[in-house]
Design an enzyme around this catalytic site. Structure first.
Site, PDB file in Angstrom:
ATOM      1  N   LYS A  41       0.844  -1.190   0.000  1.00  0.00           N
ATOM      2  CA  LYS A  41       0.000   0.000   0.000  1.00  0.00           C
ATOM      3  C   LYS A  41       0.878   1.239   0.000  1.00  0.00           C
ATOM      4  O   LYS A  41       2.034   1.233   0.432  1.00  0.00           O
ATOM      5  CB  LYS A  41      -0.939   0.024   1.206  1.00  0.00           C
ATOM      6  N   ASP A 168      -2.695  -1.461   9.726  1.00  0.00           N
ATOM      7  CA  ASP A 168      -2.794  -1.534   8.269  1.00  0.00           C
ATOM      8  C   ASP A 168      -3.355  -2.865   7.764  1.00  0.00           C
ATOM      9  O   ASP A 168      -3.622  -3.001   6.568  1.00  0.00           O
ATOM     10  CB  ASP A 168      -1.414  -1.327   7.629  1.00  0.00           C
TER      11      ASP A 168
END
Length: 331
Positions: A41, A168
């Site tokens: 990401k 995350d």
């Protein structure tokens, strides 16, 4: 999904006994190994609010999953073990401290079973780089282990387990583009059109996320820190698929801290500007610099220039958004 030929009965969980439960029993084929693929990401925008009483910061962030992947394979085994391979293995724990191992234990706890599992991780996402590599592995292990035992955990519960593992990890499950709130674990999908071309400048040595947040607090000491927010401009750029406008509105409140701890990152940003990048940003807590290109050809030019500059140890190209964790093989 590539099931093996081994067959075993699985009982109903409805709580019925006798003939009622017997009628609910089905025969399913038992898998021995499941492989998952999980993306890295980047943070298109990261707004960091004040320090909370629990030691975390309230944040709002705009995640985008990009086409740089780790693969995680979870297998039934006679001994619990973890093997790490790939381009980025230094600093990855090959023991119970690895988030992927913790993920398998969480899933087995949900199923009320205890089995020995073997985990193999092929790492192509850099470590301690602001790209959520460890979180990706945890998400892959969650998904693969759940599939290994029948995929019975509801999606909402899987997301809760993900948040137990790290801020995350929930986004690593969902992928695409999404807004993260709280400490990043509260995920809301964000509308995005088209695809974006990224060049990643990867440093030789990582940065500790806690160290970057501590430096952020030091730099902001005595300041009135506002609640976190994401600008409407960046959301509009995503919705319209306007890469040029998105490049103008990339932002990261942790960037000053990352640059303070690793001043050489400024040279990466300078190269990006020299070669007309649409925008560049420290991803997450860094030290990876994500550089936005106009198109694939421009991304290639930027990657070549960055490689030739010698200011980073490695360069990668990726597109986003891409899906989150997914099963790619099972036997």
């Amino acid at each position: 999904r590539g099931f093996s030929s081994s067959i075993s009965p699985i009982g109903c969980r409805c709580g019925e006994r006798g003939s009622a439960c017997d009628r609910a029993k089905v025969l399913v084929e038992v898998m021995e190994r499941v492989s998952a693929r999980i993306p890295a990401k980047i943070n298109l925008s990261l707004s960091v609010g004040p320090l909370r009483s629990d030691g975390y910061h309230e944040i709002m962030t705009l995640f985008q999953a990009i086409s740089l992947f780790d693969d995680v394979v979870v297998s039934r085994s006679d001994v619990e073990q973890i093997e790490i391979s790939g381009s980025y293995t230094n600093g990855v724990p090959a023991n119970s401290e690895n988030l992927a191992v913790k993920a398998t234990h969480l899933v087995m706890r949900e199923y009320g079973i205890a089995e020995k599992l073997s985990i193999q991780i092929k790492k192509e996402i850099p470590v301690a780089a602001g790209l959520a590599g460890g979180s990706a592995d945890a998400a892959g292990a969650l998904l693969a282990t759940d599939a290994l035992f029948g995929s019975e955990i509801p999606k909402a519960r899987l997301m809760q387990l993900a948040s137990e593992l790290g801020s995350d990890v929930p986004f690593s499950l969902t992928g695409q583009t999404a807004l993260g709130r709280g400490r990043g674990e509260e995920i809301t999908p964000a509308l995005s059109r088209g695809e974006f071309h990224w060049v990643l400048g990867i440093a030789a040595h990582g940065l500790s996320t806690p160290a970057v947040y501590s430096e952020c607090d030091r730099l902001r000491e005595g300041m009135n820190v506002a609640p976190p927010r994401i600008s409407e401009a960046v959301m509009h750029a995503l919705l319209s698929g306007d890469a040029e406008n998105l490049g103008k509105h990339l932002s990261n409140d942790l960037a000053p801290a990352a640059l303070s701890l690793k001043p050489a990152l400024r040279m990466v940003l300078d190269v990006a500007n020299e070669y007309a990048a649409l925008g560049s940003i420290v991803s997450g807590s860094g030290p990876t610099i994500a550089i936005l290109a106009r198109d694939e050809e421009h991304a290639i030019d930027l990657a070549v220039a960055l490689s030739a500059s010698g200011v980073v140890s490695n360069v990668a190209r990726a597109i986003g958004p891409v899906p989150g964790a997914r099963i790619i093989d099972s036997k």
